[in-house]
Design a protein around this motif. Sequence first.
Motif, mmCIF file in Angstrom:
data_model
loop_
_atom_site.group_PDB
_atom_site.id
_atom_site.type_symbol
_atom_site.label_atom_id
_atom_site.label_comp_id
_atom_site.label_asym_id
_atom_site.label_seq_id
_atom_site.Cartn_x
_atom_site.Cartn_y
_atom_site.Cartn_z
ATOM 1 N N TRP A 1 0.835 -1.201 0.000
ATOM 2 C CA TRP A 1 0.000 0.000 0.000
ATOM 3 C C TRP A 1 0.870 1.252 0.000
ATOM 4 O O TRP A 1 0.612 2.193 -0.746
ATOM 5 N N LEU A 2 1.923 1.254 0.806
ATOM 6 C CA LEU A 2 2.796 2.418 0.878
ATOM 7 C C LEU A 2 3.525 2.639 -0.448
ATOM 8 O O LEU A 2 3.653 3.781 -0.910
ATOM 9 N N ARG A 3 3.965 1.580 -1.097
ATOM 10 C CA ARG A 3 4.601 1.723 -2.416
ATOM 11 C C ARG A 3 3.619 2.340 -3.418
ATOM 12 O O ARG A 3 4.015 3.172 -4.240
ATOM 13 N N ALA A 4 2.356 1.959 -3.349
ATOM 14 C CA ALA A 4 1.346 2.530 -4.249
ATOM 15 C C ALA A 4 1.169 4.030 -3.991
ATOM 16 O O ALA A 4 1.000 4.812 -4.942
ATOM 17 N N GLN A 5 1.235 4.445 -2.726
ATOM 18 C CA GLN A 5 1.114 5.879 -2.404
ATOM 19 C C GLN A 5 2.307 6.643 -2.962
ATOM 20 O O GLN A 5 2.164 7.742 -3.502
ATOM 21 N N LEU A 6 3.492 6.064 -2.832
ATOM 22 C CA LEU A 6 4.697 6.711 -3.355
ATOM 23 C C LEU A 6 4.652 6.796 -4.882
ATOM 24 O O LEU A 6 5.042 7.808 -5.465
ATOM 25 N N ASP A 7 4.146 5.744 -5.520
ATOM 26 C CA ASP A 7 3.995 5.777 -6.977
ATOM 27 C C ASP A 7 3.052 6.896 -7.397
ATOM 28 O O ASP A 7 3.314 7.622 -8.365
ATOM 29 N N ASP A 8 1.956 7.058 -6.653
ATOM 30 C CA ASP A 8 0.996 8.118 -6.956
ATOM 31 C C ASP A 8 1.625 9.496 -6.750
ATOM 32 O O ASP A 8 1.465 10.394 -7.586
ATOM 33 N N ASP B 1 -6.235 1.629 10.339
ATOM 34 C CA ASP B 1 -5.924 2.193 11.648
ATOM 35 C C ASP B 1 -4.934 1.314 12.418
ATOM 36 O O ASP B 1 -4.157 1.825 13.226
ATOM 37 N N GLU B 2 -4.906 0.038 12.130
ATOM 38 C CA GLU B 2 -3.979 -0.876 12.810
ATOM 39 C C GLU B 2 -2.513 -0.571 12.445
ATOM 40 O O GLU B 2 -1.600 -1.033 13.128
ATOM 41 N N TRP B 3 -2.288 0.192 11.370
ATOM 42 C CA TRP B 3 -0.926 0.559 10.995
ATOM 43 C C TRP B 3 -0.424 1.788 11.755
ATOM 44 O O TRP B 3 0.752 2.113 11.710
ATOM 45 N N ARG B 4 -1.315 2.466 12.449
ATOM 46 C CA ARG B 4 -0.922 3.673 13.165
ATOM 47 C C ARG B 4 0.113 3.318 14.247
ATOM 48 O O ARG B 4 -0.057 2.356 14.977
ATOM 49 N N ALA C 1 4.097 5.504 6.744
ATOM 50 C CA ALA C 1 2.717 5.508 6.254
ATOM 51 C C ALA C 1 1.874 6.614 6.888
ATOM 52 O O ALA C 1 0.843 6.998 6.336
ATOM 53 N N LEU C 2 2.305 7.140 8.008
ATOM 54 C CA LEU C 2 1.504 8.102 8.768
ATOM 55 C C LEU C 2 1.031 9.318 7.969
ATOM 56 O O LEU C 2 -0.119 9.730 8.113
ATOM 57 N N PRO C 3 1.850 9.915 7.086
ATOM 58 C CA PRO C 3 1.356 11.066 6.331
ATOM 59 C C PRO C 3 0.195 10.732 5.386
ATOM 60 O O PRO C 3 -0.485 11.631 4.894
ATOM 61 N N TYR C 4 -0.030 9.459 5.135
ATOM 62 C CA TYR C 4 -1.048 9.038 4.172
ATOM 63 C C TYR C 4 -2.337 8.537 4.831
ATOM 64 O O TYR C 4 -3.148 7.883 4.195
ATOM 65 N N THR C 5 -2.544 8.850 6.099
ATOM 66 C CA THR C 5 -3.723 8.340 6.805
ATOM 67 C C THR C 5 -5.040 8.788 6.188
ATOM 68 O O THR C 5 -6.061 8.145 6.388
ATOM 69 N N ASP C 6 -5.008 9.869 5.411
ATOM 70 C CA ASP C 6 -6.244 10.364 4.800
ATOM 71 C C ASP C 6 -6.541 9.706 3.454
ATOM 72 O O ASP C 6 -7.549 10.007 2.831
ATOM 73 N N ARG C 7 -5.709 8.794 3.029
ATOM 74 C CA ARG C 7 -5.901 8.158 1.719
ATOM 75 C C ARG C 7 -6.659 6.849 1.857
ATOM 76 O O ARG C 7 -6.552 6.148 2.869
ATOM 77 N N PRO C 8 -7.414 6.501 0.810
ATOM 78 C CA PRO C 8 -8.168 5.236 0.841
ATOM 79 C C PRO C 8 -7.231 4.051 1.042
ATOM 80 O O PRO C 8 -6.126 4.014 0.483
#
Length: 135
Positions: free
Chosen positions: A7-14, A131-134, A120-127
């Motif tokens: 999921w984090l790699r997908a956010q970085l790609d975006d 919450d378990e990753w917090r 991952a914390l900066p991306y908490t607002d993304r689909p």
Amino acid sequence: MDDLVQWLRAQLDDDERTARMAAEELGDGWYYDDGFVLARREDDMVATGSQDFLEREHGQHIARHDPSRVLREIDAKRQLLDLHSVGGGHECSTRDARGDIDHCTWVMGSEACTTLRLLALPYTDRPGYRDEWRP
């Protein structure tokens, strides 16, 4: 854990896609100039505020986060992810203010370590953020 990394790699790609599009259209090397954020390439306007004026603090903040900086940050985050993708586990350590070593021990396939959770914390607002990753 693998879900978080994927999921984090997908956010970085975006983020990379968006930064590259901005760089292609506006260039990088943004700067604040008396009410506007401009790109060095042909002084293209990047941002302006209400009534065509942007406060200095806001303009400097926007200029500091130009596409080249975003791409450098993405690269750094990907390198951290790669460090945590070493087969068979990984142990990273840092020194605190007193010089004591603080270990982050992580075994591949187990619960995500604090480093990955913080990335991952900066991306908490993304689909898709769980919450378990917090941390």
